[in-house]
Design a protein around this motif. Structure first.
Motif, PDB file in Angstrom:
ATOM      1  N   GLU A   1       1.032  -1.278  -0.022  1.00  0.00           N
ATOM      2  CA  GLU A   1       0.115  -0.181  -0.070  1.00  0.00           C
ATOM      3  C   GLU A   1       0.794   1.417   0.006  1.00  0.00           C
ATOM      4  OE1 GLU A   1      -2.073   0.489   3.569  1.00  0.00           O
ATOM      5  OE2 GLU A   1      -2.800   2.344   3.144  1.00  0.00           O
ATOM      6  N   SER A   2       0.488   2.199  -0.810  1.00  0.00           N
ATOM      7  CA  SER A   2       1.244   3.518  -1.004  1.00  0.00           C
ATOM      8  C   SER A   2       2.468   3.559  -1.219  1.00  0.00           C
ATOM      9  CB  SER A   2       0.872   4.348   0.552  1.00  0.00           C
ATOM     10  OG  SER A   2      -0.284   4.366   0.886  1.00  0.00           O
ATOM     11  N   VAL A   3       2.637   2.483  -1.977  1.00  0.00           N
ATOM     12  CA  VAL A   3       4.229   2.535  -2.591  1.00  0.00           C
ATOM     13  C   VAL A   3       4.386   3.056  -3.981  1.00  0.00           C
ATOM     14  CG1 VAL A   3       6.289   0.948  -3.360  1.00  0.00           C
ATOM     15  CG2 VAL A   3       5.305   0.700  -1.007  1.00  0.00           C
ATOM     16  N   GLU A   4       5.059   3.917  -4.422  1.00  0.00           N
ATOM     17  CA  GLU A   4       4.804   4.626  -5.706  1.00  0.00           C
ATOM     18  C   GLU A   4       5.602   3.713  -6.653  1.00  0.00           C
ATOM     19  OE1 GLU A   4       4.075   8.496  -6.376  1.00  0.00           O
ATOM     20  OE2 GLU A   4       5.673   8.580  -8.022  1.00  0.00           O
ATOM     21  N   LYS A   5       7.012   3.648  -6.259  1.00  0.00           N
ATOM     22  CA  LYS A   5       7.632   2.387  -7.190  1.00  0.00           C
ATOM     23  C   LYS A   5       8.927   1.930  -6.145  1.00  0.00           C
ATOM     24  CE  LYS A   5      10.210   6.382  -9.436  1.00  0.00           C
ATOM     25  NZ  LYS A   5      10.654   6.843 -10.723  1.00  0.00           N
TER      26      LYS A   5
END
Lengths: 338, 338, 338, 338
Positions: free
Chosen positions: D58-62
């Motif tokens: 969750e909430s990891v962009e890259k």
């Protein structure tokens, strides 16, 4: 931005990177990995960071950008959908809008007849080329300003706003006198002089994706227009160039949900150029709407075999009417209208 | 041109194709294959053949073009190599010529210093950007006319002719006052308004291949310039866009012998953009000359980590000098000089 | 087949081509164009025509194939849709079928739990990897035969047939003991030994398009399987490799109507690999069905962040259920069920 | 590895990432950027890091990988060039080696005659196909084991070692009885079962790059072979698939210096497949050697117009001899022999 040092980087090389970061007005944040030292760049500064200045320093392995390079086009900064007014509707609103017309405006009679048909069949706006970018200097290059006058007449008769391509900064002012929407063609997506000029014009812009441009390139080109305070920009997926030869281009349907995630601007689809064959236009138009496109732009011609250009991908009237009703059904299946 | 009918084509559909061919002023020549009827179009006529008019006819499966769509650029019609004069030498002659300089002209001092170094090291012409096409509107866009004045001063000091990019029709006249060679950048290779304008200028043109343009597209763009009676055109391979991420672009070395076979125009190579990394520029410059390139254009900067643009792919002075001597050895190995 | 001679071809060179055609048992049909002599090859013969034998003859400019190189896969020869039985339904029939499951079978409990969820949510078949083709030798390579046993147990519990990849000829016999459908992965699409082996097996085949394979390449690979009398073949579009980096692959939605036109075999879509990001899977699944896909295959995992592979593109249970109902609505909009 | 959080990531989401890093046995290192929190993963642990486990949180962009995914193939870990013995010479040593022969072994007489010619003209090894991967099931598939016996006879007569393709794990043992070098074809570059099998064989391997494989993919495939303790691996650039149609493939000359920088393994070039046309083979062979290739592999046939396969790209004997002498001159120009 993150600067990854080479495994063999000396402490002097690392210091140089840190000094450079501080000279640019940012703070450096070091992490020592198993092999690599990593230098994070944090804080704010009026000096923009130039990745290449760091990537070309000694012992730097690579530079990783963290933040998107566009701001005005970014959904992060503008979470709410931008709606672009078009003929009393809103591109980017709930209704899926359809722009249709011939590739080239061939005669006064032709464009008026088609305009009447398109309005009847449910189009929101009329497309037509007055200036045609043609691969060959020997191909028909468009009727120019005369074609714009004929389109204006077609607008008077039908009420349909005009979408037409502008190819050169020198034409912008004149084309603005006739057109409601200025189209920037795929081959000009990175004609930055032209982007600046149409940005200044404050006209509504339909910006087509270049055939080898990434989604990020497209958003950067939109940023050029937006940077002039002109936010009436519609983005258009029209197919990219790949190794596949069965179609003229490869319609990148992925780009539709990707763009809807990354930007607040409306996204439309051009299945005519996206496929190159009239028999594939309707299924791809359906697919685009199913994927979330806000609109569709297609080429229509009463007798494609007599068209001056793009006949192979032009829909006849009856096919166009069929497309409209199929799009309406798909739109309803994704809780929209058309 | 050959028209291949669908297996199920009726004799009426075939007749329609024949009538159309005759209406265009050509003769039809029928062959009956196992599955397909094939209609050859032979003879001459003032009416140019439009493939799409045939491909969009009923029951036509496909249309195959036989003759190349370019004429003036074609080696078939002009078997002898065109040589373009450059600083007393000939691009396209036996000597491999080298064009070098910074990506952007950053200051008067910078361009003069680099010009002196380049002349000393054996360059034939000086490149430098006054107007820079940048993906981001927030990046440095060039010093404009001032940069051209500085370049002119550098020319006075060194005798090196100036190669610089022109991005827009509105700039052509002004840039012509300073530049010896007008560069058309990759992003503008299909900016047909610009091609017409620089064709009219009668200036020497360096035409870069677009990053998703085929060799045939490049030759069609050259045809635009040539159609204005301007045959001082150098073609430039600078890498195409592919899936490979280890380099900025994929340098299409195949295009060099292909172009030498298809056209009489000189072909030069840009290994700076073709790779994107200074450490790969020299091997690719060698490869290009080994493959038959008539010249090389490279980016050079005294301190790449401080360059305003393209620092990552710019050679330092010492690397440039090394490249020149390596190119001389390769040139000798293919019976040329450098 | 058509042989186009070079403009300078001598009459001897043309005679040689004609002799070769006659030696192969065909008839030659000459057309004299403006520049080129064209030799059509007509008639029938037991000797197959090898294009390269002609294209490598003296003075031949190019050889143009007229007939598709596949026969058994061709809609021209088999106009009626082939329907492949799957769990009491027909892939290629009116109903859009959904195949779902984890990328890798990770444990007995995992696959049984997922199978139950999938059946509940409306899937027709269960996918799961026992042998995993991984780019890195250090990545999890699958639980092998044990995983197949667990899948068989999941089938007993749910009635869902099993779709699983076979990577090597040596595995085919063993995998056939467990699997209902043998999947040929994208990386093995041109592993011709494997295609022959699975063709012989007479098992149902799910053939994925290679990431740089054209639609024609895919049909030629299908032809390998069909040539063993095994016509239970489903084709799968799963994205191709392009320059675009915003998604893992570029889902080629055009290929769906193209394949439906060229072949009678059912066509399914894999939006998981086609995008690489779970948030784009549903819009692309909708697009594929809108474009005419007969089925969809997706990766599902209860906790994607703990998946052994492909977590980033796996749907959670609730997203999967949402996808099923969205597909049902799109299917209805194109007069199908799901 | 670096985990970039989304701008809106809650502190709970960040904590979850940190916990996961610690559970995997690494340390987390936080940097707070202007918009993004960045979590560096440092330290060592027996648990390999799986990027996807983090990218799907969750909430990891890259997630950005820092270290190359290959180890045994990496020049960083093995700075000294690996030399692979071939017929008394060393592939990867100072001498540029040439491997030549027909695409397919067509008869006993043919391969013996060609072998004699090749030895005479200076080839180091003999190539020839016994098992041919053909796009069409109707094309000639090779004479199989019989062809290997003929090649062995040719070896006896000439002393030239044999390079031949193995297509399937089931063939490896048998092919090893005849061949000196096992070739893994482009279509099998990611046939991991086959890579494992030939790795175990301890035979010398010639690994061709897949037509849509990145340089990194190629090195990962080499890693499969190397992981079996078999380090006699030669890498082969043979062209990649792009949009360009003037050549069969686009020879990626950039890959040569890139590979020489990234790996210690020898790199050879296949200009026959890299271009597809005999007239372009020699210039591209020269280019490859100029760019740093350690060897060249080409197709040769006494009468290309009668070849069973790849006639269009096969050199005649005289052209081959000319190529050898041209390569010698280029090799000398880069301080090597040939």
């Amino acid at each position: 931005m993150i600067v990854v040092m080479k495994p063999e980087a000396s402490s002097q090389a690392i210091s140089n990177v840190i000094s450079r970061i501080e000279a640019d007005g940012y703070k450096a944040h070091l992490s020592q990995g198993e092999q690599h030292t990593i230098v994070g760049v944090v804080g704010e500064s009026p000096t923009p960071l130039r990745e290449e200045n760091y990537s070309s320093m000694e012992s730097v392995e690579k530079v990783v950008r963290i933040t998107a390079p566009y701001k005005l086009a970014s959904r992060h900064f503008h979470p709410i959908d931008t709606q672009v007014p078009l003929n009393g509707s809103q591109m980017g609103g709930n209704k899926v809008l359809i722009i249709a017309g011939p590739c080239s405006v061939e005669s006064r009679e032709q464009i008026i007849e088609i305009a009447c048909e398109m309005r009847e069949a449910g189009a929101t706006a009329l497309r037509g080329g007055a200036f045609k970018p043609r691969t060959s200097p020997y191909s028909f290059q468009g009727h120019g300003e005369k074609a714009l006058q004929w389109m204006a007449e077609a607008r008077e008769r039908t009420g349909l706003p005009i979408v037409t391509e502008v190819m050169d900064t020198a034409q912008v002012e004149m084309v603005c006198q006739y057109a409601d929407v200025l189209q920037i063609g795929a081959r000009n997506m990175q004609n930055f002089s032209l982007l600046n000029k149409v940005g200044e014009s404050q006209h509504t812009i339909l910006l087509k994706r270049g055939m080898s441009s990434t989604v990020e390139d497209l958003l950067m080109s939109a940023e050029y227009v937006l940077s002039h305070g002109n936010n009436r920009v519609m983005l258009c997926e029209r197919g990219i160039r790949t190794f596949e030869k069965a179609t003229r281009n490869t319609f990148d349907v992925n780009s539709i949900p990707v763009l809807k995630a990354l930007t607040h601007l409306p996204v439309i689809a051009d299945p005519s150029h996206g496929t190159g064959y009239s028999e594939y236009v309707i299924p791809i138009a359906r697919a685009a709407v199913a994927a979330g496109a806000d609109g569709v732009i297609v080429e229509v011609h009463p007798e494609p075999e007599k068209a001056y250009s793009d006949g192979r991908q032009s829909l006849r009237y009856d096919a166009f009417r069929s497309m409209v009703s199929q799009i309406q059904r798909i739109a309803a299946a994704v809780d929209r209208t058309a």
